[in-house]
Design a protein around this motif. Sequence first.
Motif, PDB file in Angstrom:
ATOM      1  N   GLY A   9      78.443  -6.943  63.680  1.00 31.84           N
ATOM      2  CA  GLY A   9      77.954  -5.666  63.212  1.00 31.84           C
ATOM      3  C   GLY A   9      77.623  -5.643  61.647  1.00 31.84           C
ATOM      4  N   GLN A  10      76.697  -4.695  61.349  1.00 32.45           N
ATOM      5  CA  GLN A  10      76.084  -4.545  60.127  1.00 32.45           C
ATOM      6  C   GLN A  10      77.009  -3.637  59.426  1.00 32.45           C
ATOM      7  OE1 GLN A  10      71.944  -3.375  60.254  1.00 32.45           O
ATOM      8  NE2 GLN A  10      71.458  -5.632  60.785  1.00 32.45           N
ATOM      9  N   ASP A  45      70.910  -2.052  73.225  1.00 30.34           N
ATOM     10  CA  ASP A  45      70.323  -1.045  72.858  1.00 30.34           C
ATOM     11  C   ASP A  45      69.339  -0.400  74.159  1.00 30.34           C
ATOM     12  OD1 ASP A  45      70.864  -0.745  70.522  1.00 30.34           O
ATOM     13  OD2 ASP A  45      69.356  -2.009  69.659  1.00 30.34           O
ATOM     14  N   ASP A  46      68.822  -1.771  74.972  1.00 29.26           N
ATOM     15  CA  ASP A  46      68.179  -1.215  76.267  1.00 29.26           C
ATOM     16  C   ASP A  46      68.999  -0.324  77.235  1.00 29.26           C
ATOM     17  OD1 ASP A  46      66.234  -2.688  75.202  1.00 29.26           O
ATOM     18  OD2 ASP A  46      66.465  -4.641  76.373  1.00 29.26           O
ATOM     19  N   ALA A  54      68.796 -11.524  76.530  1.00 33.72           N
ATOM     20  CA  ALA A  54      68.190 -10.829  75.487  1.00 33.72           C
ATOM     21  C   ALA A  54      69.354 -10.244  74.533  1.00 33.72           C
ATOM     22  CB  ALA A  54      67.493  -9.551  76.173  1.00 33.72           C
ATOM     23  N   PRO A  55      70.005 -11.240  74.075  1.00 33.66           N
ATOM     24  CA  PRO A  55      71.387 -10.874  73.481  1.00 33.66           C
ATOM     25  C   PRO A  55      71.180  -9.746  72.208  1.00 33.66           C
ATOM     26  CG  PRO A  55      70.379 -12.915  72.699  1.00 33.66           C
ATOM     27  CD  PRO A  55      69.654 -12.615  73.984  1.00 33.66           C
ATOM     28  N   ASP A  56      69.970  -9.769  71.715  1.00 29.28           N
ATOM     29  CA  ASP A  56      69.925  -8.857  70.760  1.00 29.28           C
ATOM     30  C   ASP A  56      69.188  -7.378  71.000  1.00 29.28           C
ATOM     31  OD1 ASP A  56      70.352 -10.969  68.649  1.00 29.28           O
ATOM     32  OD2 ASP A  56      68.365 -11.528  68.735  1.00 29.28           O
ATOM     33  N   SER A  57      69.077  -7.101  72.084  1.00 25.90           N
ATOM     34  CA  SER A  57      68.564  -5.860  72.736  1.00 25.90           C
ATOM     35  C   SER A  57      69.219  -5.148  73.935  1.00 25.90           C
ATOM     36  CB  SER A  57      66.949  -6.163  73.180  1.00 25.90           C
ATOM     37  OG  SER A  57      66.798  -6.935  74.064  1.00 25.90           O
ATOM     38  N   GLY A 110      80.814  -9.025  70.735  1.00 26.79           N
ATOM     39  CA  GLY A 110      79.420  -9.190  70.636  1.00 26.79           C
ATOM     40  C   GLY A 110      79.178  -9.692  69.128  1.00 26.79           C
ATOM     41  N   PRO A 111      77.839  -9.581  68.879  1.00 27.70           N
ATOM     42  CA  PRO A 111      77.449  -9.977  67.408  1.00 27.70           C
ATOM     43  C   PRO A 111      77.977  -9.166  66.317  1.00 27.70           C
ATOM     44  CG  PRO A 111      75.697  -9.817  68.850  1.00 27.70           C
ATOM     45  CD  PRO A 111      76.693  -9.150  69.497  1.00 27.70           C
ATOM     46  N   ARG A 147      81.235 -14.835  63.026  1.00 26.80           N
ATOM     47  CA  ARG A 147      80.340 -15.312  61.908  1.00 26.80           C
ATOM     48  C   ARG A 147      80.265 -16.562  61.470  1.00 26.80           C
ATOM     49  NH1 ARG A 147      82.438 -10.235  61.835  1.00 26.80           N
ATOM     50  NH2 ARG A 147      81.300  -8.550  60.847  1.00 26.80           N
TER      51      ARG A 147
END
Length: 266
Positions: free
Chosen positions: A257-258, A83-84, A77-80, A254-255, A180
């Motif tokens: 960031g925005q 947050d989880d 669950a790399p995108d969550s 991690g990914p 990126r």
Amino acid sequence: MPDPSVVAVFADLREEGRELDCLVGELPDAQWARPTPAEGWDVARQIAHLHWTDRAALLALTDAEGFAREVEAALKAPDSFVDDGAEEGARLAPAELLARWRAGRQALDRALAAASPDVRFPWYGPPMKAASMAGARLMETWAHGQDVADALGVRRAPTARLRHVARIGVRARDYAYAVRGLPAPEGEFRVELTAADGSGVWAYGPADAPQRVTGPALDFCLLVTQRAHRADLDLAAVGPDADRWLDIAQAFAGPAGQGRAPRGTR
């Protein structure tokens, strides 16, 4: 005899946690639901995330197999998963969350002090020695603490502890490109930052590097932790690659960031 620089980063991590604790330790329960600049994250989620990540660091230091299982779960669950983890802790009553965060900080402090200084421990990014892990935890504590301070309208005085954040930001330059899918520039940049405590200049990279970044250490730390938009910071770049770096820099694993929107557009 322990390396004084290693002992210092452990002490700085304790102090960074203590400073944030002073912000939230006496908050009324209702204030834990106060939104922070991170979209969807209130004060409780900020502290819950720090507690969750402290627990992960403790596991990495003391149970490599257990940490590997955590990484496997994250990859599913790399995108969550981040947050989880924050959401789980935020469901606790504020007093319980605060108590668990405090206990977790103490346990991590003991584990860091007991860790062999030359062993590299697993992490979500590259493996790290205990001193580097402490620096990374300080960076996250400071960054999420900035979100909390902004939410509460508190202006924090920058300290010399920011040197750990700045160092990570410089060392993570190539990671910001890799995450990126971009090729990293050849050669190092020169980074010269006005020390957060007014003690001089923190300098990184060759003095004769043709591409460079200059400005206040606080602004650089806000940039690489993506707590402020470049347009709102007093940072200057010389050279096209250095200029591009300031658009994508990140100090965290991690990914990509925005980041934050410029002031006036939020």
